[in-house]
Design a protein around this motif. Structure first.
Motif, mmCIF file in Angstrom:
data_model
loop_
_atom_site.group_PDB
_atom_site.id
_atom_site.type_symbol
_atom_site.label_atom_id
_atom_site.label_comp_id
_atom_site.label_asym_id
_atom_site.label_seq_id
_atom_site.Cartn_x
_atom_site.Cartn_y
_atom_site.Cartn_z
ATOM 1 N N MET A 1 0.850 -1.058 -0.061
ATOM 2 C CA MET A 1 -0.123 0.060 0.055
ATOM 3 C C MET A 1 1.089 1.263 0.024
ATOM 4 S SD MET A 1 -2.378 0.865 2.803
ATOM 5 C CE MET A 1 -3.449 1.695 3.512
ATOM 6 N N LYS A 2 0.551 2.345 -0.910
ATOM 7 C CA LYS A 2 1.391 3.330 -0.892
ATOM 8 C C LYS A 2 0.746 4.571 -0.055
ATOM 9 C CE LYS A 2 3.299 6.555 -4.127
ATOM 10 N NZ LYS A 2 4.332 6.529 -5.205
ATOM 11 N N LEU A 3 1.704 5.168 0.650
ATOM 12 C CA LEU A 3 1.314 6.283 1.384
ATOM 13 C C LEU A 3 1.570 7.496 0.757
ATOM 14 C CD1 LEU A 3 2.441 4.945 5.195
ATOM 15 C CD2 LEU A 3 0.166 4.987 4.237
ATOM 16 N N SER A 4 0.655 8.380 1.163
ATOM 17 C CA SER A 4 0.662 9.904 0.630
ATOM 18 C C SER A 4 1.838 10.388 1.274
ATOM 19 C CB SER A 4 -0.551 10.563 0.747
ATOM 20 O OG SER A 4 -1.011 10.854 2.125
ATOM 21 N N VAL A 5 2.335 11.400 1.047
ATOM 22 C CA VAL A 5 3.604 12.114 1.659
ATOM 23 C C VAL A 5 2.987 12.773 3.009
ATOM 24 C CG1 VAL A 5 4.857 14.218 1.725
ATOM 25 C CG2 VAL A 5 4.634 13.008 -0.402
ATOM 26 N N GLY A 6 1.597 13.190 3.073
ATOM 27 C CA GLY A 6 0.973 13.671 4.277
ATOM 28 C C GLY A 6 0.887 12.612 5.365
ATOM 29 N N LYS A 7 0.542 11.347 5.055
ATOM 30 C CA LYS A 7 0.239 10.457 5.832
ATOM 31 C C LYS A 7 1.512 9.835 6.331
ATOM 32 C CE LYS A 7 -4.173 8.602 4.407
ATOM 33 N NZ LYS A 7 -5.000 7.387 3.596
ATOM 34 N N ARG A 8 2.441 9.854 5.401
ATOM 35 C CA ARG A 8 3.740 9.330 6.139
ATOM 36 C C ARG A 8 4.296 10.322 7.026
ATOM 37 N NH1 ARG A 8 7.252 5.631 4.748
ATOM 38 N NH2 ARG A 8 6.358 5.048 2.644
ATOM 39 N N LYS A 9 4.315 11.565 6.694
ATOM 40 C CA LYS A 9 4.611 12.549 7.675
ATOM 41 C C LYS A 9 4.070 12.381 9.231
ATOM 42 C CE LYS A 9 6.590 16.680 5.506
ATOM 43 N NZ LYS A 9 6.485 18.080 5.230
ATOM 44 N N LYS A 10 2.826 12.369 9.198
ATOM 45 C CA LYS A 10 1.913 11.990 10.419
ATOM 46 C C LYS A 10 2.360 10.795 11.161
ATOM 47 C CE LYS A 10 -1.701 14.874 9.050
ATOM 48 N NZ LYS A 10 -2.830 15.131 8.532
ATOM 49 N N LEU A 11 2.616 9.880 10.366
ATOM 50 C CA LEU A 11 3.175 8.634 10.914
ATOM 51 C C LEU A 11 4.353 8.541 11.520
ATOM 52 C CD1 LEU A 11 1.309 5.643 8.591
ATOM 53 C CD2 LEU A 11 0.852 6.053 10.941
ATOM 54 N N GLU A 12 5.232 9.188 11.011
ATOM 55 C CA GLU A 12 6.535 9.378 11.302
ATOM 56 C C GLU A 12 6.754 10.292 12.578
ATOM 57 O OE1 GLU A 12 8.892 10.946 7.913
ATOM 58 O OE2 GLU A 12 8.849 9.028 7.096
ATOM 59 N N ALA A 13 5.569 11.278 12.850
ATOM 60 C CA ALA A 13 5.513 12.159 13.741
ATOM 61 C C ALA A 13 5.472 11.554 14.964
ATOM 62 C CB ALA A 13 4.802 13.323 13.537
ATOM 63 N N VAL A 14 4.677 10.301 15.014
ATOM 64 C CA VAL A 14 4.341 9.571 16.263
ATOM 65 C C VAL A 14 4.953 8.374 16.306
ATOM 66 C CG1 VAL A 14 2.017 10.667 16.237
ATOM 67 C CG2 VAL A 14 2.106 8.509 15.245
ATOM 68 N N SER A 15 5.942 8.298 15.602
ATOM 69 C CA SER A 15 6.855 6.879 15.598
ATOM 70 C C SER A 15 8.225 7.401 16.223
ATOM 71 C CB SER A 15 7.160 6.331 14.112
ATOM 72 O OG SER A 15 5.785 6.115 13.649
ATOM 73 N N ASN A 16 8.965 6.220 16.849
ATOM 74 C CA ASN A 16 10.215 6.491 17.053
ATOM 75 C C ASN A 16 11.193 6.208 15.961
ATOM 76 O OD1 ASN A 16 10.847 3.612 16.929
ATOM 77 N ND2 ASN A 16 10.576 3.261 19.282
ATOM 78 N N SER A 17 12.583 6.278 16.251
ATOM 79 C CA SER A 17 13.629 6.244 15.145
ATOM 80 C C SER A 17 13.514 4.925 14.633
ATOM 81 C CB SER A 17 15.110 6.642 16.030
ATOM 82 O OG SER A 17 15.269 5.681 16.824
#
Length: 89
Positions: A1-17
């Motif tokens: 599944m391909k994520l949009s740039v916005g969704k990826r940024k939001k997921l990265e914001a709540v994820s650790n390294s």
């Protein structure tokens, strides 16, 4: 599944390294009431609202170990300013 740039940024914001979401969720009213009622030796419904609001020092210390903090609006929203800068909400 391909994520949009916005969704990826939001997921990265709540994820650790490592890309893991390590959320801290301690603001559920009923759970907090249970903790305080046991400590104060009173019924859950008798726990004063200010006790629930003033549990924020605990959130502030623990949030530095979490990638995200889940807050509920009635008692948890004021604590958003006290979370560690590394935690999203």
């Amino acid at each position: 599944m391909k994520l949009s740039v916005g969704k990826r940024k939001k997921l990265e914001a709540v994820s650790n390294s490592r890309g893991v979401i390590g959320a801290l969720a301690i603001d559920q009213r009923d759970a907090l009431r249970s903790l305080f009622s046991g400590e104060l030796k009173i019924e859950k419904h008798a726990v004063p609202a200010n006790r629930l609001r003033h549990s924020s020092p605990c959130r502030a210390r623990l949030s530095s170990h979490a990638s995200a903090v889940l807050l509920e609006p009635e008692y948890g929203l004021p604590a958003a300013a006290q979370r560690a800068p590394s935690s999203a909400f």
